[in-house]
Design a protein around this motif. Structure first.
Motif, PDB file in Angstrom:
ATOM      1  N   ASN A   1      39.881  50.634  25.069  1.00 43.17           N
ATOM      2  CA  ASN A   1      40.298  49.494  24.256  1.00 43.17           C
ATOM      3  C   ASN A   1      41.717  49.083  24.665  1.00 43.17           C
ATOM      4  O   ASN A   1      42.284  49.631  25.613  1.00 43.17           O
ATOM      5  CB  ASN A   1      40.184  49.802  22.758  1.00 43.17           C
ATOM      6  CG  ASN A   1      41.059  50.961  22.338  1.00 43.17           C
ATOM      7  OD1 ASN A   1      42.103  51.220  22.937  1.00 43.17           O
ATOM      8  ND2 ASN A   1      40.631  51.672  21.299  1.00 43.17           N
ATOM      9  N   ASP A   2      42.316  48.138  23.947  1.00 38.42           N
ATOM     10  CA  ASP A   2      43.620  47.583  24.356  1.00 38.42           C
ATOM     11  C   ASP A   2      44.732  48.631  24.342  1.00 38.42           C
ATOM     12  O   ASP A   2      45.528  48.713  25.279  1.00 38.42           O
ATOM     13  CB  ASP A   2      44.003  46.413  23.442  1.00 38.42           C
ATOM     14  CG  ASP A   2      43.067  45.226  23.634  1.00 38.42           C
ATOM     15  OD1 ASP A   2      42.457  45.130  24.721  1.00 38.42           O
ATOM     16  OD2 ASP A   2      42.956  44.397  22.711  1.00 38.42           O
ATOM     17  N   ILE A   3      44.808  49.432  23.298  1.00 38.82           N
ATOM     18  CA  ILE A   3      45.866  50.454  23.211  1.00 38.82           C
ATOM     19  C   ILE A   3      45.660  51.506  24.300  1.00 38.82           C
ATOM     20  O   ILE A   3      46.617  51.954  24.929  1.00 38.82           O
ATOM     21  CB  ILE A   3      45.885  51.096  21.805  1.00 38.82           C
ATOM     22  CG1 ILE A   3      46.271  50.040  20.758  1.00 38.82           C
ATOM     23  CG2 ILE A   3      46.838  52.277  21.759  1.00 38.82           C
ATOM     24  CD1 ILE A   3      46.196  50.513  19.342  1.00 38.82           C
ATOM     25  N   GLU A   4      44.407  51.858  24.552  1.00 42.36           N
ATOM     26  CA  GLU A   4      44.119  52.826  25.611  1.00 42.36           C
ATOM     27  C   GLU A   4      44.452  52.264  26.993  1.00 42.36           C
ATOM     28  O   GLU A   4      44.903  52.998  27.875  1.00 42.36           O
ATOM     29  CB  GLU A   4      42.639  53.242  25.543  1.00 42.36           C
ATOM     30  CG  GLU A   4      42.317  54.051  24.302  1.00 42.36           C
ATOM     31  CD  GLU A   4      40.830  54.267  24.095  1.00 42.36           C
ATOM     32  OE1 GLU A   4      40.483  55.118  23.251  1.00 42.36           O
ATOM     33  OE2 GLU A   4      40.028  53.593  24.749  1.00 42.36           O
ATOM     34  N   GLN A   5      44.269  50.958  27.189  1.00 46.07           N
ATOM     35  CA  GLN A   5      44.651  50.317  28.458  1.00 46.07           C
ATOM     36  C   GLN A   5      46.160  50.432  28.688  1.00 46.07           C
ATOM     37  O   GLN A   5      46.609  50.742  29.794  1.00 46.07           O
ATOM     38  CB  GLN A   5      44.250  48.833  28.473  1.00 46.07           C
ATOM     39  CG  GLN A   5      42.770  48.582  28.561  1.00 46.07           C
ATOM     40  CD  GLN A   5      42.251  48.642  29.985  1.00 46.07           C
ATOM     41  OE1 GLN A   5      43.007  48.678  30.941  1.00 46.07           O
ATOM     42  NE2 GLN A   5      40.930  48.668  30.116  1.00 46.07           N
ATOM     43  N   ILE A   6      46.930  50.221  27.627  1.00 45.04           N
ATOM     44  CA  ILE A   6      48.396  50.337  27.733  1.00 45.04           C
ATOM     45  C   ILE A   6      48.781  51.778  28.045  1.00 45.04           C
ATOM     46  O   ILE A   6      49.633  52.038  28.909  1.00 45.04           O
ATOM     47  CB  ILE A   6      49.066  49.846  26.429  1.00 45.04           C
ATOM     48  CG1 ILE A   6      48.811  48.343  26.258  1.00 45.04           C
ATOM     49  CG2 ILE A   6      50.556  50.138  26.446  1.00 45.04           C
ATOM     50  CD1 ILE A   6      49.161  47.810  24.896  1.00 45.04           C
ATOM     51  N   ALA A   7      48.138  52.738  27.362  1.00 43.83           N
ATOM     52  CA  ALA A   7      48.430  54.151  27.608  1.00 43.83           C
ATOM     53  C   ALA A   7      48.055  54.545  29.033  1.00 43.83           C
ATOM     54  O   ALA A   7      48.778  55.300  29.691  1.00 43.83           O
ATOM     55  CB  ALA A   7      47.675  55.027  26.598  1.00 43.83           C
ATOM     56  N   LEU A   8      46.945  54.007  29.534  1.00 43.16           N
ATOM     57  CA  LEU A   8      46.538  54.297  30.909  1.00 43.16           C
ATOM     58  C   LEU A   8      47.588  53.797  31.902  1.00 43.16           C
ATOM     59  O   LEU A   8      47.951  54.499  32.834  1.00 43.16           O
ATOM     60  CB  LEU A   8      45.184  53.655  31.215  1.00 43.16           C
ATOM     61  CG  LEU A   8      44.681  53.816  32.647  1.00 43.16           C
ATOM     62  CD1 LEU A   8      44.270  55.257  32.888  1.00 43.16           C
ATOM     63  CD2 LEU A   8      43.530  52.892  32.939  1.00 43.16           C
TER      64      LEU A   8
ATOM     65  N   ILE B   1      42.374  62.036  33.351  1.00 42.67           N
ATOM     66  CA  ILE B   1      43.276  60.920  33.022  1.00 42.67           C
ATOM     67  C   ILE B   1      42.699  60.086  31.894  1.00 42.67           C
ATOM     68  O   ILE B   1      43.405  59.715  30.945  1.00 42.67           O
ATOM     69  CB  ILE B   1      43.543  60.057  34.272  1.00 42.67           C
ATOM     70  CG1 ILE B   1      44.475  60.800  35.236  1.00 42.67           C
ATOM     71  CG2 ILE B   1      44.133  58.711  33.903  1.00 42.67           C
ATOM     72  CD1 ILE B   1      44.637  60.133  36.582  1.00 42.67           C
ATOM     73  N   VAL B   2      41.396  59.789  31.966  1.00 44.02           N
ATOM     74  CA  VAL B   2      40.774  58.981  30.911  1.00 44.02           C
ATOM     75  C   VAL B   2      40.759  59.748  29.591  1.00 44.02           C
ATOM     76  O   VAL B   2      41.044  59.178  28.528  1.00 44.02           O
ATOM     77  CB  VAL B   2      39.361  58.529  31.337  1.00 44.02           C
ATOM     78  CG1 VAL B   2      38.626  57.852  30.196  1.00 44.02           C
ATOM     79  CG2 VAL B   2      39.437  57.600  32.534  1.00 44.02           C
TER      80      VAL B   2
ATOM     81  N   LYS C   1      42.726  58.557  26.148  1.00 47.62           N
ATOM     82  CA  LYS C   1      42.084  58.377  24.843  1.00 47.62           C
ATOM     83  C   LYS C   1      42.751  59.227  23.766  1.00 47.62           C
ATOM     84  O   LYS C   1      42.961  58.760  22.644  1.00 47.62           O
ATOM     85  CB  LYS C   1      40.592  58.697  24.948  1.00 47.62           C
ATOM     86  CG  LYS C   1      39.823  57.653  25.740  1.00 47.62           C
ATOM     87  CD  LYS C   1      38.354  57.933  25.790  1.00 47.62           C
ATOM     88  CE  LYS C   1      37.657  56.815  26.551  1.00 47.62           C
ATOM     89  NZ  LYS C   1      36.221  56.949  26.573  1.00 47.62           N
ATOM     90  N   SER C   2      43.113  60.467  24.101  1.00 55.66           N
ATOM     91  CA  SER C   2      43.769  61.310  23.098  1.00 55.66           C
ATOM     92  C   SER C   2      45.163  60.782  22.771  1.00 55.66           C
ATOM     93  O   SER C   2      45.575  60.787  21.609  1.00 55.66           O
ATOM     94  CB  SER C   2      43.828  62.762  23.575  1.00 55.66           C
ATOM     95  OG  SER C   2      44.668  62.884  24.698  1.00 55.66           O
ATOM     96  N   LEU C   3      45.909  60.315  23.777  1.00 56.05           N
ATOM     97  CA  LEU C   3      47.241  59.756  23.536  1.00 56.05           C
ATOM     98  C   LEU C   3      47.151  58.492  22.686  1.00 56.05           C
ATOM     99  O   LEU C   3      47.938  58.311  21.741  1.00 56.05           O
ATOM    100  CB  LEU C   3      47.935  59.452  24.866  1.00 56.05           C
ATOM    101  CG  LEU C   3      49.337  58.862  24.779  1.00 56.05           C
ATOM    102  CD1 LEU C   3      50.294  59.850  24.128  1.00 56.05           C
ATOM    103  CD2 LEU C   3      49.828  58.478  26.166  1.00 56.05           C
TER     104      LEU C   3
ATOM    105  N   GLN D   1      47.739  55.598  17.512  1.00 56.86           N
ATOM    106  CA  GLN D   1      47.123  54.865  16.407  1.00 56.86           C
ATOM    107  C   GLN D   1      47.303  55.605  15.083  1.00 56.86           C
ATOM    108  O   GLN D   1      47.537  54.985  14.043  1.00 56.86           O
ATOM    109  CB  GLN D   1      45.632  54.639  16.678  1.00 56.86           C
ATOM    110  CG  GLN D   1      45.365  53.560  17.700  1.00 56.86           C
ATOM    111  CD  GLN D   1      43.881  53.403  18.006  1.00 56.86           C
ATOM    112  OE1 GLN D   1      43.106  54.343  17.865  1.00 56.86           O
ATOM    113  NE2 GLN D   1      43.505  52.210  18.436  1.00 56.86           N
ATOM    114  N   ALA D   2      47.210  56.944  15.107  1.00 59.31           N
ATOM    115  CA  ALA D   2      47.406  57.732  13.889  1.00 59.31           C
ATOM    116  C   ALA D   2      48.854  57.596  13.406  1.00 59.31           C
ATOM    117  O   ALA D   2      49.107  57.464  12.200  1.00 59.31           O
ATOM    118  CB  ALA D   2      47.064  59.188  14.139  1.00 59.31           C
ATOM    119  N   GLU D   3      49.820  57.623  14.330  1.00 58.06           N
ATOM    120  CA  GLU D   3      51.228  57.460  13.950  1.00 58.06           C
ATOM    121  C   GLU D   3      51.488  56.074  13.384  1.00 58.06           C
ATOM    122  O   GLU D   3      52.220  55.919  12.408  1.00 58.06           O
ATOM    123  CB  GLU D   3      52.136  57.707  15.153  1.00 58.06           C
ATOM    124  CG  GLU D   3      52.288  59.162  15.515  1.00 58.06           C
ATOM    125  CD  GLU D   3      53.249  59.361  16.681  1.00 58.06           C
ATOM    126  OE1 GLU D   3      54.095  58.474  16.926  1.00 58.06           O
ATOM    127  OE2 GLU D   3      53.143  60.395  17.331  1.00 58.06           O
TER     128      GLU D   3
END
Length: 195
Positions: free
Chosen positions: A126-133, A172-173, A177-179, A184-186
């Motif tokens: 998703n979008d947040i995961e794309q940024i983290a990647l 990496i993936v 996802k965990s990051l 998102q939890a924070e």
């Protein structure tokens, strides 16, 4: 007098006979193998023997409408996916080879290095995961082409390096996802604290 149609037919027949005689001259004759149906692309008769194409089996399969798996319909093969959800058919592997060398050293630099290229659009994020990647991989991601490039030369075997680079992509993936879920939890806990 002959009509133009008759002349054209006789010219066509002469061309066919000339072509057939040229094929017969160039064909290898195999005796003892008989085939009832004579096809111009598959077999040519000359004298007592008959030339049978080495591709006769393939021609028969095409004529019968069968696939090489024995079925009569074409089925798209099932797509295999990695643990991270990326389809295997979009992965591109590159390596370096120097051919056969007789002088020492017999193994050249980077000969065992494997480079994996995968389009980021095929990684299910998703979008947040794309940024983290993008933060995790850094310059390994080419923003212009959208390709993520990973390489491995850790082992002395291309096969092991290929396994390692695929494992790197999976890790990496998973890390992305965990990051992203922690972020998102924070964000969720900060919004509830502010409300």
């Amino acid at each position: 007098t002959k009509s133009t149609k008759d002349i054209a037919k006789s010219n066509m027949a002469a061309r066919r006979m000339k072509l057939l005689s040229m094929l017969q001259q160039s064909a290898r004759i195999q005796t003892g193998r008989q085939n009832n149906s004579v096809r111009l692309f598959a077999s040519v008769t000359q004298g007592g023997g008959e030339y049978v194409s080495p591709f006769q089996e393939i021609f028969n399969t095409i004529e019968e409408g069968k696939t090489f798996l024995g079925s009569e319909e074409f089925r798209i093969p099932e797509t295999k996916f990695l643990k991270c959800g990326v389809p295997e058919n979009v992965l591109r592997f590159k390596t370096t080879t120097y051919g056969r060398l007789l002088e020492e050293p017999y193994v050249r630099p980077n000969e065992h290095r494997i480079t994996l290229q995968v389009p980021v659009s095929y990684i299910p994020l998703n979008d947040i995961e794309q940024i983290a990647l993008r933060e995790i991989v850094g310059t390994r991601l080419n923003e212009e082409t959208g390709l993520l490039q990973l390489s491995s030369a850790q082992f002395g075997s291309r096969i092991e390096n290929k396994r390692h680079v695929v494992s790197m992509l999976d890790r990496i993936v998973d890390s992305t996802k965990s990051l992203a879920s922690k972020v998102q939890a924070e964000i969720g806990s900060m919004e509830t604290a502010n409300a």
